[in-house]
Design an enzyme around this catalytic site. Structure first.
Site, PDB file in Angstrom:
ATOM      1  NE  ARG A  17      -3.704   0.622   0.340  1.00 24.83           N
ATOM      2  CZ  ARG A  17      -4.783   0.793   1.100  1.00 24.83           C
ATOM      3  NH1 ARG A  17      -5.345  -0.254   1.700  1.00 24.83           N
ATOM      4  NH2 ARG A  17      -5.298   1.991   1.257  1.00 24.83           N
ATOM      5  CG  HIS A  42      17.633  -9.423   1.715  1.00 28.72           C
ATOM      6  ND1 HIS A  42      17.414 -10.458   0.834  1.00 28.72           N
ATOM      7  CD2 HIS A  42      18.646  -8.704   1.164  1.00 28.72           C
ATOM      8  CE1 HIS A  42      18.246 -10.378  -0.183  1.00 28.72           C
ATOM      9  NE2 HIS A  42      19.000  -9.305  -0.013  1.00 28.72           N
ATOM     10  CD  GLU A  69      18.880 -12.721   4.822  1.00 29.94           C
ATOM     11  OE1 GLU A  69      18.787 -13.832   5.376  1.00 29.94           O
ATOM     12  OE2 GLU A  69      18.040 -12.279   3.995  1.00 29.94           O
ATOM     13  CG  HIS A 213      15.568 -20.238   0.755  1.00 29.55           C
ATOM     14  ND1 HIS A 213      15.454 -18.897   0.476  1.00 29.55           N
ATOM     15  CD2 HIS A 213      14.952 -20.880  -0.253  1.00 29.55           C
ATOM     16  CE1 HIS A 213      14.810 -18.736  -0.666  1.00 29.55           C
ATOM     17  NE2 HIS A 213      14.488 -19.929  -1.135  1.00 29.55           N
TER      18      HIS A 213
END
Length: 262
Positions: A17, A42, A69, A213
């Site tokens: 948004r 990240h 990250e 992951h």
């Protein structure tokens, strides 16, 4: 086993948004209360979710260690050296990818990685490398001087989904893994063995081991059985669960699952 809570997708929802809520910083305090060990974010080159000001506010305000990250992009590296989070995890990055697709090309990018690691070290920032779980990657990580490796668990996670969930019956079935159940089961066991061997190798070389992951509430039970892995960084499944149970409850549930591997 310790939990790093990746809060990127809280920022993803905000960016849908393009307003100021939900605020990722609020999640930092809830994660701490729920028993998380660290916060992971990240900072991508395209800034698709986390922005520079998010990193600044989170590093400044978090009572938990912050693991950022990032790629080897010079602008990002210089910024993070100024902000000085607890740890940097260097990851590969492609603008067109939905999420990080694999480990770093350590051999092909050896010199730039070595330079970036040295720069972070000069600023007293620990460095982890996001790598595929193979022996060569572990040995190169040692040569590069990494403090930690984060093993890419994507193959394991995808095999688990195709073998033990309804993913094959959805539009998101993974074409490369559309095989009979016996073949899937063999590949799944091999992926676990590969992770175990990589973790053991890193441990013998004195490198700390994390993993991440695609990890979720259904598949972490296998990973917590690998004693050399001390930390898991998990994001999407936590945020997805939090829609139905609340963020703090979702984090606490995962903390409890990881605690069963102690």
């Amino acid at each position: 086993m310790l939990l790093g809570v990746n809060i990127d997708h809280i920022a993803t929802l905000r960016e849908a948004r393009k307003i100021n809520e939900p605020d990722p910083l609020e999640a930092v305090f809830l994660a701490k209360r729920a028993g998380a060990f660290q916060i992971t974010i990240h900072l991508r080159e395209d800034r698709r979710h986390i922005h520079d000001y998010d990193v600044e506010r989170i590093v400044e305000s978090s009572f938990l260690p912050v693991n950022v990250e990032c790629s080897t992009d010079k602008q990002i590296v210089d910024l993070l050296c100024e902000l000085r989070p607890h740890r940097i995890t260097l990851v590969p990055e492609k603008r067109e990818e939905v999420t990080t697709e694999g480990g770093l090309d350590l051999l092909g990018r050896f010199e730039i990685l070595k330079s970036r690691i040295a720069q972070f070290r000069e600023n007293d920032i620990a460095v982890s490398l996001f790598v595929d779980p193979d022996i060569t990657s572990i040995e190169l990580s040692k040569e590069l001087g990494a403090d930690m490796v984060e093993l890419h668990t994507g193959t394991f996670a995808n095999l688990h989904l195709m073998l033990r969930s309804n993913l094959p019956k959805t539009p998101h079935a993974i074409p490369a893994l559309e095989m009979d159940r016996r073949s899937l089961s063999l590949a799944y066991r091999e992926s676990l063995l590969t992770l175990q061997k990589a973790a053991q190798k890193a441990n013998t070389l004195g490198i700390e081991v994390a993993a991440g992951h695609g990890l979720n509430y259904q598949n972490v039970s296998e990973i917590v059985k690998i004693p050399e892995i001390i930390e898991l960084n998990i994001g999407h499944s936590l945020i997805a669960r939090s829609i139905f149970t609340g963020f703090e409850a979702a984090v606490r549930e995962m903390v409890e699952l990881l605690g069963r591997g102690d």
